[in-house]
Design a protein around this motif. Sequence first.
Motif, short mmCIF file in Angstrom:
data_model
loop_
_atom_site.label_atom_id
_atom_site.label_comp_id
_atom_site.label_asym_id
_atom_site.label_seq_id
_atom_site.Cartn_x
_atom_site.Cartn_y
_atom_site.Cartn_z
N LYS A 39 72.83 87.80 58.02
CA LYS A 39 73.40 88.91 57.24
C LYS A 39 74.74 89.36 57.80
N ASN A 40 74.98 89.13 59.07
CA ASN A 40 76.26 89.53 59.67
C ASN A 40 76.73 88.48 60.66
N ILE A 41 78.03 88.18 60.59
CA ILE A 41 78.66 87.28 61.57
C ILE A 41 79.84 88.03 62.19
N TYR A 42 79.79 88.21 63.47
CA TYR A 42 80.85 88.93 64.17
C TYR A 42 81.66 87.93 65.01
N VAL A 43 82.99 88.07 64.96
CA VAL A 43 83.87 87.19 65.73
C VAL A 43 84.70 88.06 66.67
N TYR A 44 84.71 87.70 67.94
CA TYR A 44 85.46 88.45 68.95
C TYR A 44 86.44 87.53 69.67
N GLY A 45 87.54 88.10 70.12
CA GLY A 45 88.47 87.37 71.00
C GLY A 45 89.63 86.70 70.31
N THR A 46 89.75 86.84 68.99
CA THR A 46 90.85 86.15 68.30
C THR A 46 92.15 86.94 68.43
N ARG A 47 93.23 86.20 68.53
CA ARG A 47 94.57 86.81 68.53
C ARG A 47 95.44 86.12 67.49
N THR A 48 95.43 84.81 67.52
CA THR A 48 96.24 84.02 66.59
C THR A 48 95.40 83.48 65.44
N VAL A 49 94.25 82.98 65.77
CA VAL A 49 93.37 82.38 64.77
C VAL A 49 92.70 83.47 63.95
N ASP A 50 92.67 83.29 62.63
CA ASP A 50 92.03 84.26 61.76
C ASP A 50 90.51 84.20 61.93
N LYS A 51 89.87 85.36 61.93
CA LYS A 51 88.40 85.40 62.08
C LYS A 51 87.70 84.61 60.97
N SER A 52 88.26 84.69 59.77
CA SER A 52 87.62 83.96 58.66
C SER A 52 87.68 82.45 58.89
N ASP A 53 88.73 81.98 59.57
CA ASP A 53 88.82 80.55 59.87
C ASP A 53 87.76 80.13 60.90
N VAL A 54 87.52 81.02 61.87
CA VAL A 54 86.48 80.73 62.87
C VAL A 54 85.11 80.62 62.19
N ILE A 55 84.85 81.56 61.27
CA ILE A 55 83.56 81.54 60.56
C ILE A 55 83.45 80.28 59.70
N ARG A 56 84.56 79.93 59.05
CA ARG A 56 84.55 78.73 58.21
C ARG A 56 84.28 77.49 59.06
N LEU A 57 84.95 77.41 60.22
CA LEU A 57 84.73 76.25 61.09
C LEU A 57 83.31 76.22 61.64
#
Length: 239
Positions: free
Chosen positions: A40-58
């Motif tokens: 139900k929830n995906i949290y992304v931490y630590g990004t500066r350059t990379v978009d959080k949505s790209d991390v989730i997609r990957l």
Amino acid sequence: MMEERQYKKKKRFSVFIVFLLIFSIILYVILFRTSLFDVKNIYVYGTRTVDKSDVIRLSGIEIGSNILKINKSDVIKSIMRDPYIKDVSINILYPSKVEIRVDERLLAGQISYKDKFLYVDTDCVAVQLGDYNNKLPILSGINIEKFEIGSKIDNLSNNKDIAKLLPLIYNKNIYNAIIVNGSKITLKTNSGINVVLENVDDINYSLNFSEKILNDLEKKGYNSGNVLIVSNGNPIYTP
């Protein structure tokens, strides 16, 4: 009497099997056929350059997918395909939350390569081939014949001075070019005063010492000349 005992034993075993089967079916339905363990929830931490949505997609993890089917190793391997990502960790919070923590590479310089610029990080890793980046100093004097995005550049990592220097200049935004000539490294600053380190033993100490002098000269209005340190000698300023 013996036959009756065996009959009761078989009956108890049969009841146990039926119970186990029913329990397994109920457990399967709860785990995989209800929304209880849906992400139900995906949290992304630590990004500066990379978009959080790209991390989730990957990651390949989707909202509504079953959290029990997440394979951490596969998720990490997939996210690491982005050359800006240096490290990844996954924390699954049952029943429905996923935390992704990334450690991004720190860009420290760029090298002219054909009609593009190769961005390198503090670990001498080739991160991206792109246009000129005015926030990164240009490294010159090091021949780059081949490289692989996401891997260390041998000619950089094998140069101990540069390997030590790149983390030291990260994000300082005072240097616009670094020229390597054997054991001599010239750092051109935005103020116009060059820092020249030649055959120094402790590049960290020499750079810090030079930057203090550089800062003092800039405060006094100087905007040209060289701050030179040779071997273990004291810094010398020449206008």
